[in-house]
Design an enzyme around this catalytic site. Structure first.
Site, PDB file in Angstrom:
ATOM      1  N   MET A  32     -34.283 -45.352  -0.957  1.00 35.30           N
ATOM      2  CA  MET A  32     -34.775 -45.176   0.414  1.00 35.30           C
ATOM      3  C   MET A  32     -36.310 -45.055   0.393  1.00 35.30           C
ATOM      4  SD  MET A  32     -31.905 -43.024   2.436  1.00 35.30           S
ATOM      5  CE  MET A  32     -32.410 -41.415   1.910  1.00 35.30           C
ATOM      6  N   LEU A  35     -40.882 -43.435  -3.450  1.00 38.48           N
ATOM      7  CA  LEU A  35     -40.533 -43.573  -4.865  1.00 38.48           C
ATOM      8  C   LEU A  35     -41.320 -42.592  -5.738  1.00 38.48           C
ATOM      9  CD1 LEU A  35     -40.330 -47.475  -5.049  1.00 38.48           C
ATOM     10  CD2 LEU A  35     -38.492 -45.834  -4.569  1.00 38.48           C
ATOM     11  N   HIS A  39     -37.159 -42.610  -9.730  1.00 39.48           N
ATOM     12  CA  HIS A  39     -36.855 -44.007  -9.418  1.00 39.48           C
ATOM     13  C   HIS A  39     -37.402 -44.917 -10.522  1.00 39.48           C
ATOM     14  CE1 HIS A  39     -36.958 -42.300  -5.191  1.00 39.48           C
ATOM     15  NE2 HIS A  39     -35.778 -42.889  -5.211  1.00 39.48           N
TER      16      HIS A  39
HETATM   17  O1  PAF Z   1     -29.801 -42.294  -3.167  1.00 43.67           O
HETATM   18  C1  PAF Z   1     -30.360 -42.881  -2.220  1.00 43.67           C
HETATM   19  O2  PAF Z   1     -31.582 -43.035  -2.182  1.00 43.67           O
HETATM   20  C2  PAF Z   1     -29.511 -43.420  -1.080  1.00 43.67           C
HETATM   21  O3  PAF Z   1     -28.433 -42.581  -0.809  1.00 43.67           O
HETATM   22  C3  PAF Z   1     -29.028 -44.872  -1.321  1.00 43.67           C
HETATM   23  C4  PAF Z   1     -28.104 -44.973  -2.529  1.00 43.67           C
HETATM   24  C5  PAF Z   1     -30.235 -45.780  -1.532  1.00 43.67           C
HETATM   25  C6  PAF Z   1     -28.261 -45.377  -0.088  1.00 43.67           C
HETATM   26  O4  PAF Z   1     -29.054 -45.370   1.038  1.00 43.67           O
END
Ligand code: PAF
Length: 283
Positions: A32, A35, A39
């Site tokens: 989402m 970052l 990530h």
């Molecule tokens: O973990 C996340 O950032 C969110 O839940 C995901 C997996 C991108 C779904 O929107």
């Protein structure tokens, strides 16, 4: 290969189809945005294991409750793109809400049981929103592998179960939690914490470590382990404990006697910020 960013499903499908025609392996990291280094470890793994590493950046409205932080969720596409470039990603798919949900979705994905307790009990509909958007992303990108952080243990269990139940043709790759030097799990929501809250936050990790230690020492009673861990959390006036549970790693069901590898999970509030974390425990 340099980083390309696309915003439409048609463009994303086009880039992926081209890669697939050339026999290239496709990896997907759903995010989402906002970052951080956590990530980074997902993306770097995807880059190592794929010929086309795709990062999706989409703040999914379907997984936020009406009183949750959808509006204030941090968004900064330029910074996110710079991170993806540094980590070596090849393609970013960053659609607008109208691209992903042009009409109200009448079809959603419900993963019963695994979704129901823990975060699911406090965030009704959250995992329905997660499973639905993740299945949409899988259908759009059709990856060979998709990467998810172990920090969101229940989310990972929900996605694994959906993938198995619906015979989805991809591998779900779990990636270990990345922590700050004081143990706090990296999370986009850490940036909500003020200085005092940030100083308090690592107590969540310490409580989980204590549970892990007691279980490794042979304590079998989940109640005893939970009581001790929760008392550490409650000793901090800034913290409100939402739940602390010890569950079976596959179906996320609480266990009373710890006779197999389990996961200790917790959700706490510090001020207006909700944090989650977990540790695997072996007796
Ligand atoms: O973990 C996340 O950032 C969110 O839940 C995901 C997996 C991108 C779904 O929107």
């Amino acid at each position: 290969m340099s980083l390309e960013a696309v915003t439409t499903i048609a463009e994303a499908r086009d880039r992926v189809a081209e890669a697939r025609r050339d026999g290239r392996a496709i990896g997907l990291v759903p995010t989402m945005g906002a970052l951080h280094a956590g990530h980074g470890s997902l993306v770097r793994k995807a880059v190592q294991e794929s010929d086309l590493a795709v990062v999706s950046i989409f703040v999914n409205p379907l997984q936020f409750g009406p009183k949750e932080d959808f509006q204030r969720y941090p968004r900064n596409l330029e910074t996110d793109l710079a991170c993806c470039r540094d980590w070596g990603a090849h393609l970013v798919f960053a659609p607008e809400t109208a691209e992903m949900y042009p009409t109200v979705s009448l079809t959603t994905v419900e993963v019963a049981r695994v979704s129901e307790g823990l975060c699911g009990a406090f965030r009704p509909g959250h995992f329905r929103g997660v499973a639905t958007v993740v299945l949409k992303l899988f259908n759009i990108i059709q990856p060979d592998r998709a990467y998810f952080g172990e920090k969101d243990a229940q989310q990972l269990a929900v996605i694994r179960r959906m993938t198995a139940d619906l015979n989805l043709n991809l591998a779900i790759v779990p990636v270990p939690t990345v922590r700050e030097p004081d143990g706090l799990a990296m999370s986009s929501r850490n940036r909500y914490l003020n200085a005092e809250e940030r100083q308090t936050a690592p107590v969540l990790y310490r409580a989980l470590c204590l549970a892990q230690q007691r279980i490794s020492e042979g304590v079998e009673s989940a109640v005893a382990v939970k009581e001790e861990a929760v008392s550490i959390l409650r000793s901090q006036p800034l913290i409100r404990v939402e739940y602390f549970e010890i569950v079976d790693a596959n179906d996320m069901q609480p266990v009373a006697n710890i006779l197999m590898p389990v996961v200790a999970l917790a959700a706490i509030w510090i001020g207006s910020t909700r944090l989650i974390d977990n540790l695997r425990c072996y007796g």
